[in-house]
Design an enzyme around this catalytic site. Structure first.
Site, PDB file in Angstrom:
ATOM      1  N   LYS A 259       0.861  -1.191   0.000  1.00 41.35           N
ATOM      2  CA  LYS A 259       0.000   0.000   0.000  1.00 41.35           C
ATOM      3  C   LYS A 259       0.894   1.237   0.000  1.00 41.35           C
ATOM      4  O   LYS A 259       1.533   1.549   0.998  1.00 41.35           O
ATOM      5  CB  LYS A 259      -0.911  -0.001   1.222  1.00 41.35           C
ATOM      6  CG  LYS A 259      -1.872   1.180   1.234  1.00 41.35           C
ATOM      7  CD  LYS A 259      -2.800   1.099   2.436  1.00 41.35           C
ATOM      8  CE  LYS A 259      -3.922   2.118   2.343  1.00 41.35           C
ATOM      9  NZ  LYS A 259      -3.449   3.493   2.307  1.00 41.35           N
ATOM     10  N   ARG A 264      -3.660   8.984  -5.239  1.00 37.70           N
ATOM     11  CA  ARG A 264      -4.321   8.062  -6.168  1.00 37.70           C
ATOM     12  C   ARG A 264      -4.608   8.779  -7.487  1.00 37.70           C
ATOM     13  O   ARG A 264      -5.030   9.929  -7.490  1.00 37.70           O
ATOM     14  CB  ARG A 264      -5.631   7.595  -5.548  1.00 37.70           C
ATOM     15  CG  ARG A 264      -6.360   6.540  -6.356  1.00 37.70           C
ATOM     16  CD  ARG A 264      -7.541   6.035  -5.574  1.00 37.70           C
ATOM     17  NE  ARG A 264      -8.182   4.898  -6.178  1.00 37.70           N
ATOM     18  CZ  ARG A 264      -8.982   4.065  -5.511  1.00 37.70           C
ATOM     19  NH1 ARG A 264      -9.198   4.245  -4.232  1.00 37.70           N
ATOM     20  NH2 ARG A 264      -9.562   3.059  -6.113  1.00 37.70           N
TER      21      ARG A 264
HETATM   22  P1  AMP Z   1      -6.990   4.951   2.643  1.00 33.37           P
HETATM   23  O1  AMP Z   1      -6.859   6.272   1.932  1.00 33.37           O
HETATM   24  O2  AMP Z   1      -6.108   4.824   3.833  1.00 33.37           O
HETATM   25  O3  AMP Z   1      -8.420   4.576   2.891  1.00 33.37           O
HETATM   26  O4  AMP Z   1      -6.452   3.852   1.643  1.00 33.37           O
HETATM   27  C1  AMP Z   1      -6.946   3.704   0.363  1.00 33.37           C
HETATM   28  C2  AMP Z   1      -5.973   4.298  -0.630  1.00 33.37           C
HETATM   29  O5  AMP Z   1      -4.759   3.565  -0.693  1.00 33.37           O
HETATM   30  C3  AMP Z   1      -6.444   4.248  -2.055  1.00 33.37           C
HETATM   31  O6  AMP Z   1      -7.339   5.295  -2.340  1.00 33.37           O
HETATM   32  C4  AMP Z   1      -5.165   4.390  -2.837  1.00 33.37           C
HETATM   33  O7  AMP Z   1      -4.899   5.766  -3.032  1.00 33.37           O
HETATM   34  C5  AMP Z   1      -4.101   3.866  -1.893  1.00 33.37           C
HETATM   35  N1  AMP Z   1      -3.361   2.682  -2.371  1.00 33.37           N
HETATM   36  C6  AMP Z   1      -2.021   2.534  -2.278  1.00 33.37           C
HETATM   37  N2  AMP Z   1      -1.618   1.354  -2.745  1.00 33.37           N
HETATM   38  C7  AMP Z   1      -2.725   0.701  -3.180  1.00 33.37           C
HETATM   39  C8  AMP Z   1      -2.962  -0.586  -3.765  1.00 33.37           C
HETATM   40  N3  AMP Z   1      -1.971  -1.448  -4.005  1.00 33.37           N
HETATM   41  N4  AMP Z   1      -4.251  -0.907  -4.063  1.00 33.37           N
HETATM   42  C9  AMP Z   1      -5.270  -0.046  -3.820  1.00 33.37           C
HETATM   43  N5  AMP Z   1      -5.102   1.173  -3.265  1.00 33.37           N
HETATM   44  C10 AMP Z   1      -3.852   1.550  -2.936  1.00 33.37           C
END
Ligand code: AMP
Length: 597
Positions: A259, A264
């Site tokens: 992650k 994004r």
């Molecule tokens: P969060 O913002 O903490 O809810 O995490 C979701 C975000 O993680 C997504 O909107 C992406 O921007 C980010 N992200 C980073 N790596 C990945 C991945 N391998 N797959 C999906 N999302 C990812």
């Protein structure tokens, strides 16, 4: 009244606005919308939808009517023949320019008796012209367009036209209320809302969804596909506290991906054209000319929609940098300079369309396979690393690896999961290290190895392998590769000073599984700060002392600028101290957890 083509009196919309303004009950709001939609000719349903929300286009197009209050006041004055000072006064008293326009126009009731009935298309097209007129001399054109519209409008119509023109319609129709009303008006069954919602999530364009259902009913919605150029509402992740919870939830097998901690991006490629949308579906193409170039070079399909995380990287070492650096880039620099100072890498993690094929209904494993085919891997373009996981232990270890690589944690995905646009569910589950505590202590580390610099750092070392001192065994154990925080002058100085310390191979007093380009006699001590001490499968400091088959390392390490000439290498931070720091950190985490429980 004569109307060429599909049209309808604007007064029909006004009637709906009136009801919407007077009620907060959702049922009444929906009823008003349903009756308006039923009266609307199919060909203009999209215009009615946009106008109803005080817009001309879906948000992602970024087109607003954008009339300023000053211009609106002049238009009202011109249309009514009443001095703009008086209009302003009224505005101040009523607190709403729309109501001021209404009142002013009531005073010229006589003329309005002779005016023609205003239609939806007239209002829409005139506002659209205003929105598209810009540049020199445009003010007069915009003024005459708006006042022309007001001359032909009834006082109550003028109220809503002015509010729409200045971007203050604010009637509070949520997208979902509009979807309900569309389901009832065109399919006679509210339960079809789900189909409408799905279509909306795939195109983010309520007008398009409305014209589809109005013309082709539920069947049209079912056939709805993603389209290049129209942003798809992003799929979101749920969270669970531990790896075993996640594995249980996903039926024992899942795919864990790194992650990344960046921004994004949804990248739409159509032939040679690339458009980038942010997570909130704004067009950010112009903010990231480098991402556009990377996308052009790395997407092999003719048309495709991909999702990736753009991460800031250290220009010399290639190390990932924390998210704040990317924000920095937006604020602090001009774009050209930013691309030089803080370059980015794209880590692709999903494929939503390829050469016209809608991939959102295809399961994760298939999408990932296709993604790997579509992305041309380069220095700054990668597919997010992923691993098939069946046990909590492997997931924990993979998590450590991800954190070590500068990531936030893992995004764990259901192998059979489709891409559920606009929804948060358990097909994606994030695992992060929650209670991260900034290390307040600095560490004094020994330079044991060097990595050749690239780019501007050619000819000097671009990064260094640093170690802690293990006093029990009298050895130096690798703890971090650091390339951040060094000025050009620092690097020149280190290059010179380290010349006399270069060894033909690793010193027997140095323990490291990471290979440096050049090894040094452990002597130079530098001060480093970091965000946390993490477990590491790569660095050997404190190996096995905290966990079997694991050492300790630093997350986001940075040289503070201080060389500790006053310290001998044996006076550097010790392994024991590092282990202690890790334990303190855990304790802090426990305390935070307890106090927030
Ligand atoms: P969060 O913002 O903490 O809810 O995490 C979701 C975000 O993680 C997504 O909107 C992406 O921007 C980010 N992200 C980073 N790596 C990945 C991945 N391998 N797959 C999906 N999302 C990812």
């Amino acid at each position: 009244m004569t109307m060429s083509g599909a049209d309808m009196p604007y007064s029909e919309m006004v009637e709906c606005y009136r009801i919407m303004e007077s009620t907060t009950k959702r049922g009444e709001l929906t009823d008003a919308l349903v009756s308006l939609f039923r009266k609307t000719p199919i060909d203009i349903i999209d215009k009615v939808i946009y106008l109803n929300q005080g817009k001309l286009y879906p948000d992602y197009m970024g087109i607003e009517v954008g009339v300023g209050e000053k211009l609106a006041i002049r238009a009202i004055s011109q249309a009514s023949g009443i001095d703009s000072k008086k209009v302003e006064e009224l505005y101040r008293r009523l607190g709403d320019l729309g109501s001021a326009a209404e009142e002013v126009l009531r005073e010229r009731v006589q003329t309005s008796l002779f005016s023609k009935q205003l239609t939806v298309v007239q209002v829409y097209d005139t506002l659209d012209k205003i929105a598209r007129t810009s540049g020199e001399g445009s003010l007069d054109t915009r003024l005459s367009l708006l006042s022309g519209l007001l001359v032909n409008s009834k006082p109550e119509e003028a109220k809503y036209i002015i509010r729409t023109a200045i971007g203050k319609l604010r009637l509070g129709v949520a997208d979902y209320t509009a979807l309900d009303a569309l389901a009832i008006a065109f399919t006679r069954d509210k339960s079809n809302r789900a189909e409408l919602e799905r279509a909306y999530n795939l195109c983010s364009d309520l007008g398009l969804v409305a014209s589809t259902v109005a013309a082709r009913g539920v069947g049209g919605l079912r056939a709805f596909k993603v389209e290049v150029g129209k942003p798809i509402r992003p799929m979101l992740a749920e969270r669970l506290p531990s790896s075993s919870d996640i594995i249980k939830k996903l039926g024992g097998r899942c795919s864990a991906e790194y992650k990344f901690d960046g921004e994004r991006m949804q990248i739409h490629k159509n032939g040679r054209q690339v458009v980038i949308f942010s997570r909130r579906l704004e067009r950010i193409t112009n903010n990231y000319p480098d991402a556009v170039r990377l996308a052009e070079d790395s997407i092999s399909a003719e048309t495709a929609i991909l999702e990736c995380e753009a991460v800031a990287v250290d220009s010399e070492t290639g190390d990932l940098l924390p998210f704040q650096q990317l924000m920095h880039r937006r604020r602090k620099y001009g774009i050209e300079e930013a691309m030089q100072t803080i370059p980015i890498s794209l880590f692709f993690f999903d494929l939503l369309m390829v050469n016209g094929k809608d991939m959102t209904r295809v399961r994760y494993t298939e999408r990932r396979k296709e993604l790997q085919k579509v992305v041309i891997v380069g220095e700054h373009t990668k597919v997010a690393p992923a691993k098939l996981i069946t046990s909590p232990r492997t997931m924990d270890r993979y998590m450590e690896e991800a954190i070590q690589a500068g990531c936030e944690g893992l995004m764990v995905k259901d192998l059979k999961g489709t891409y559920q646009a606009g929804s948060r569910g358990f097909l994606w589950i994030k695992l992060k290290r929650e209670y991260r505590s900034e290390l307040t202590d600095t560490l004094d580390l020994v330079v044991v190895g060097g990595f050749h610099g690239r780019g501007r750092r050619t000819g000097v070392y671009g990064a260094f392998l640093l170690a802690v001192y293990n006093e029990d065994d009298d050895v130096f154990e690798s703890v971090s590769k650091v390339g951040t925080g060094f000025s050009d002058a620092d690097l020149e100085r280190f290059h010179k000073e380290l010349k006399d310390l270069v060894l033909p191979q690793r010193s027997p007093r140095v323990k490291s599984t990471m290979k440096a380009d050049v090894w040094f006699v452990p002597k130079l001590v530098v001060e480093v700060i970091a965000s946390e001490v993490t477990l590491s499968p790569i660095h050997v400091a404190g190996w096995g002392k905290v966990r079997k088959n694991s050492g300790l390392a630093l997350r986001f390490p940075k040289f503070t600028g201080k060389v500790r000439d006053d310290k001998s290498p044996e006076e550097a931070t010790t392994t024991k101290e590092l282990v202690e720091m890790y334990r303190m950190q855990l304790k802090k985490v426990e305390e935070t957890r307890e106090s927030s429980a």
